[in-house]
Scaffold this motif. Structure first.
Motif, PDB file in Angstrom:
ATOM      1  N   UNK A   1      63.296   7.279  71.091  1.00 51.74           N
ATOM      2  CA  UNK A   1      63.210   6.838  72.482  1.00 51.74           C
ATOM      3  C   UNK A   1      62.086   5.816  72.653  1.00 51.74           C
ATOM      4  N   UNK A   2      60.949   6.075  71.994  1.00 51.78           N
ATOM      5  CA  UNK A   2      59.827   5.145  72.106  1.00 51.78           C
ATOM      6  C   UNK A   2      60.185   3.788  71.501  1.00 51.78           C
ATOM      7  N   UNK A   3      60.836   3.795  70.358  1.00 53.82           N
ATOM      8  CA  UNK A   3      61.208   2.535  69.718  1.00 53.82           C
ATOM      9  C   UNK A   3      62.282   1.792  70.512  1.00 53.82           C
ATOM     10  N   UNK A   4      63.292   2.524  70.961  1.00 55.68           N
ATOM     11  CA  UNK A   4      64.349   1.890  71.752  1.00 55.68           C
ATOM     12  C   UNK A   4      63.790   1.352  73.064  1.00 55.68           C
ATOM     13  N   UNK A   5      62.904   2.123  73.705  1.00 52.99           N
ATOM     14  CA  UNK A   5      62.289   1.663  74.946  1.00 52.99           C
ATOM     15  C   UNK A   5      61.468   0.411  74.738  1.00 52.99           C
ATOM     16  N   UNK A   6      60.744   0.343  73.610  1.00 53.18           N
ATOM     17  CA  UNK A   6      59.959  -0.853  73.300  1.00 53.18           C
ATOM     18  C   UNK A   6      60.858  -2.071  73.160  1.00 53.18           C
ATOM     19  N   UNK A   7      61.982  -1.904  72.470  1.00 52.29           N
ATOM     20  CA  UNK A   7      62.919  -3.024  72.301  1.00 52.29           C
ATOM     21  C   UNK A   7      63.459  -3.475  73.650  1.00 52.29           C
ATOM     22  N   UNK A   8      63.828  -2.527  74.498  1.00 52.09           N
ATOM     23  CA  UNK A   8      64.339  -2.890  75.830  1.00 52.09           C
ATOM     24  C   UNK A   8      63.285  -3.650  76.639  1.00 52.09           C
ATOM     25  N   UNK A   9      62.047  -3.210  76.594  1.00 53.18           N
ATOM     26  CA  UNK A   9      60.986  -3.891  77.350  1.00 53.18           C
ATOM     27  C   UNK A   9      60.783  -5.309  76.823  1.00 53.18           C
ATOM     28  N   UNK A  10      60.727  -5.464  75.503  1.00 57.77           N
ATOM     29  CA  UNK A  10      60.526  -6.790  74.927  1.00 57.77           C
ATOM     30  C   UNK A  10      61.683  -7.724  75.270  1.00 57.77           C
ATOM     31  N   UNK A  11      62.901  -7.208  75.195  1.00 57.01           N
ATOM     32  CA  UNK A  11      64.050  -8.061  75.515  1.00 57.01           C
ATOM     33  C   UNK A  11      64.122  -8.363  77.004  1.00 57.01           C
ATOM     34  N   UNK A  12      63.601  -7.463  77.827  1.00 58.91           N
ATOM     35  CA  UNK A  12      63.595  -7.711  79.275  1.00 58.91           C
ATOM     36  C   UNK A  12      62.679  -8.871  79.646  1.00 58.91           C
ATOM     37  N   UNK A  13      61.641  -9.097  78.830  1.00 59.03           N
ATOM     38  CA  UNK A  13      60.732 -10.223  79.112  1.00 59.03           C
ATOM     39  C   UNK A  13      61.071 -11.441  78.261  1.00 59.03           C
ATOM     40  N   UNK A  14      62.238 -11.433  77.622  1.00 57.34           N
ATOM     41  CA  UNK A  14      62.715 -12.613  76.923  1.00 57.34           C
ATOM     42  C   UNK A  14      62.348 -12.706  75.458  1.00 57.34           C
ATOM     43  N   UNK A  15      61.861 -11.609  74.855  1.00 58.75           N
ATOM     44  CA  UNK A  15      61.507 -11.636  73.434  1.00 58.75           C
ATOM     45  C   UNK A  15      62.639 -10.995  72.640  1.00 58.75           C
TER      46      UNK A  15
END
Length: 557
Positions: free
Chosen positions: A81-95
């Motif tokens: 969950x922590x890793x998936x959440x990190x990916x979602x946050x990064x992609x939400x800001x365009x990374x």
């Protein structure tokens, strides 16, 4: 000389700064970031965890843990969950982070940082402000933690939850009347997070410490201060919804495999050839706790002599039973004993600042210096040896690291001989930065021979741009890093005949065949009337198995 004195004065003032957390965060980043972005995905655990989290992001299934089509019923879901959440946050800001291994390593880095900061701020109640800062600074560069920050799995994040919980428990032990309900809430929430990360390991640490302290003290006023009547249900409630959901989704297979096949096998036998004798962690401590092991070894006799002091008693009650338990368990990996490290660093830092510290036996002091010197020189030498073995070259970064390692030994020896133990311990943490940087950023990412999966993936993409993962098969190399590089749907084929059958089923498919299966593949392809075209080949060292291989890439147009 003047510069050395200025540096020493600066180090002496650091624990007294108004915001020590910022200095600790800077130290952590300087130690941990080299290699963090540049080292490719490792086999096997890191790539297994990262690929399973990536599949959660891609499928939207946040209950079941799967690697390809195979269920991963070994560890709870917290780190995924922590890793998936990190990916979602990064992609939400365009990374674009989904295919980048560093994105899945971020929870490990953040967890390690939280463990260091908890040691500093929550450790003050046990050893004071200055010693708590020093202990945190000593924990940050410990080799085992440096390695864990570079691996996308559970243990660095687990250390954060255990450290926070244990240091809150320490406050309850020292002053149960002043321990608040809010602090008790933090204790049980930290353990609940730990349960979601690695099951019973997190609550096991305070349980062992509590039993030890109860036996030593014959009383436990701290137990009521922890509010277990509502705390235990709260801890369970943190993880219960997912455990119920995964039990339903897997029809109970998760519990059978996680508790029976994974946990009990580790206790009773050396799972996956990771057996080790009792004394394994003690023997490796000089390496895993580099560059801080030398002063921990100096401090241990004095800590044991002062075990009647409540603060020391608690820290020993934390570290000793955990250490002994993992020494007794059959399966051994260097990071298993990591939950004891914050307590050991706090004991050592308290000794370093104690004006009435007890002298260390000469043999133990010599052992500490031997460990320090051996690792400071041995780490870059080992990196150079790996480069020479794999690629027959002398790595310049290894030579640079060797020079920094020699400087670390010389400066620490000079500082410690003056009796400035706290300054020497902090200096060791700072001087480890260039040693780690030379190895982690300079040598390891450039060992092309061992990074087979990224090279193979690049050749496959060049041969067939846009190829779906399900149209690629591989024989003789089934490492998880290849799944992370090309997708969880790639076909892991049994032998050369299976590879020929895979190609014959659909035009445009691509296979990579180990040189050991090449003859069988060509014979099977001829029987099926197909003529595979040689596209490319990749030769490298499968470091997990310790053998060289050549993978031949074939395509049918």
């Amino acid at each position: 000389m003047r510069r050395a004195m200025n540096l020493g004065s600066f180090l002496d003032r650091l624990p007294e700064t108004r915001r020590p957390g910022w200095w600790l965060a800077l130290l952590c980043l300087l130690v941990w970031l080299p290699g963090f972005f540049s080292i490719p995905p490792g086999d096997r655990d890191e790539s297994r965890f990262a690929q399973a989290s990536r599949q959660m992001v891609e499928t939207g299934d946040y209950v079941r843990i799967k690697l390809g089509e195979v269920e991963r019923n070994k560890k709870p879901v917290g780190i995924h969950w922590a890793q998936a959440g990190t990916v979602h946050v990064l992609e939400a800001v365009g990374i674009p982070a989904r295919g980048q291994i560093w994105a899945y390593r971020l929870p490990s880095l953040i967890g390690a940082l939280l463990a260091v900061l908890a040691t500093c701020y929550l450790g003050r109640a046990l050893v004071g402000r200055r010693a708590a800062f020093l202990a945190a600074a000593m924990l940050a560069p410990c080799m085992v933690l440096v390695v864990e920050t570079h691996i996308a799995k559970t243990d660095a994040a687990l250390l954060a939850s255990i450290t926070a919980a244990m240091l809150l428990m320490g406050r309850a032990y020292l002053a149960p009347a002043q321990f608040t309900a809010r602090q008790a809430l933090g204790f049980w929430l930290a353990l609940g997070a730990g349960v979601l990360l690695k099951g019973p390991i997190a609550p096991m640490v305070p349980l062992l410490a509590g039993i030890t302290l109860l036996v030593m003290d014959r009383r436990a006023p701290w137990l009521a201060a922890l509010r277990p009547l509502w705390g235990v249900p709260l801890m369970i409630a943190c993880a219960a919804p997912w455990f119920i959901a995964i039990g339903i989704a897997t029809e109970g297979r998760f519990f059978t495999e996680a508790l029976g096949d994974d946990m009990l096998n580790k206790v009773g036998s050396g799972e996956e050839s990771h057996w080790g004798p009792p004394g394994f962690y003690t023997f490796l401590f000089g390496i895993t706790a580099f560059p801080s092991a030398w002063i921990v070894l100096r401090a241990l006799p004095g800590a044991w002599a002062d075990r009647l002091k409540p603060q020391t008693r608690f820290l020993l009650g934390w570290a000793v039973p955990v250490w002994l338990l993992f020494e007794a368990v059959a399966t051994k990996l260097p990071h298993y004993a990591l939950p004891a490290y914050p307590a050991l660093m706090l004991l050592a830092a308290a000794w370093a600042f104690d004006p009435l510290r007890r002298p260390t036996p000469r043999w133990l002091a010599a052992l500490g210096w031997l460990a320090l010197g051996g690792v400071a020189l041995g780490l870059p030498i080992a990196a150079m040896a790996a480069a020479f073995y794999a690629e027959k070259r002398v790595d310049i970064f290894g030579l640079i690291g060797l020079g920094f390692g020699a400087a670390l030994i010389a400066l620490l020896w000079r500082t410690a001989r003056g009796g400035q133990w706290a300054r020497a311990a902090l200096l060791g943490a700072v001087l480890s930065i260039p040693v780690y940087a030379a190895v982690l950023e300079g040598v390891i990412p450039r060992l092309n021979a061992v990074w087979v999966s990224p090279r193979l993936a690049a050749e496959v993409r060049a041969a067939a741009p846009g190829l779906p993962d399900r149209d690629f098969g591989v024989v003789g190399y089934h490492e998880p890093s290849l799944q992370f590089a090309l997708g969880g749907g790639i076909a892991l084929l049994r032998d050369g005949a299976a590879a020929a059958e895979f190609l014959a089923q659909r035009p445009g498919r691509v296979v990579a065949v180990s040189h050991r299966q090449e003859a069988a593949f060509r014979a099977a392809a001829a029987e099926r009337g197909i003529t595979p075209r040689d596209v490319a080949s990749v030769t490298g060292l499968n470091y997990v198995r310790g053998r060289w291989l050549t993978l031949l890439i074939f395509k049918v147009d």
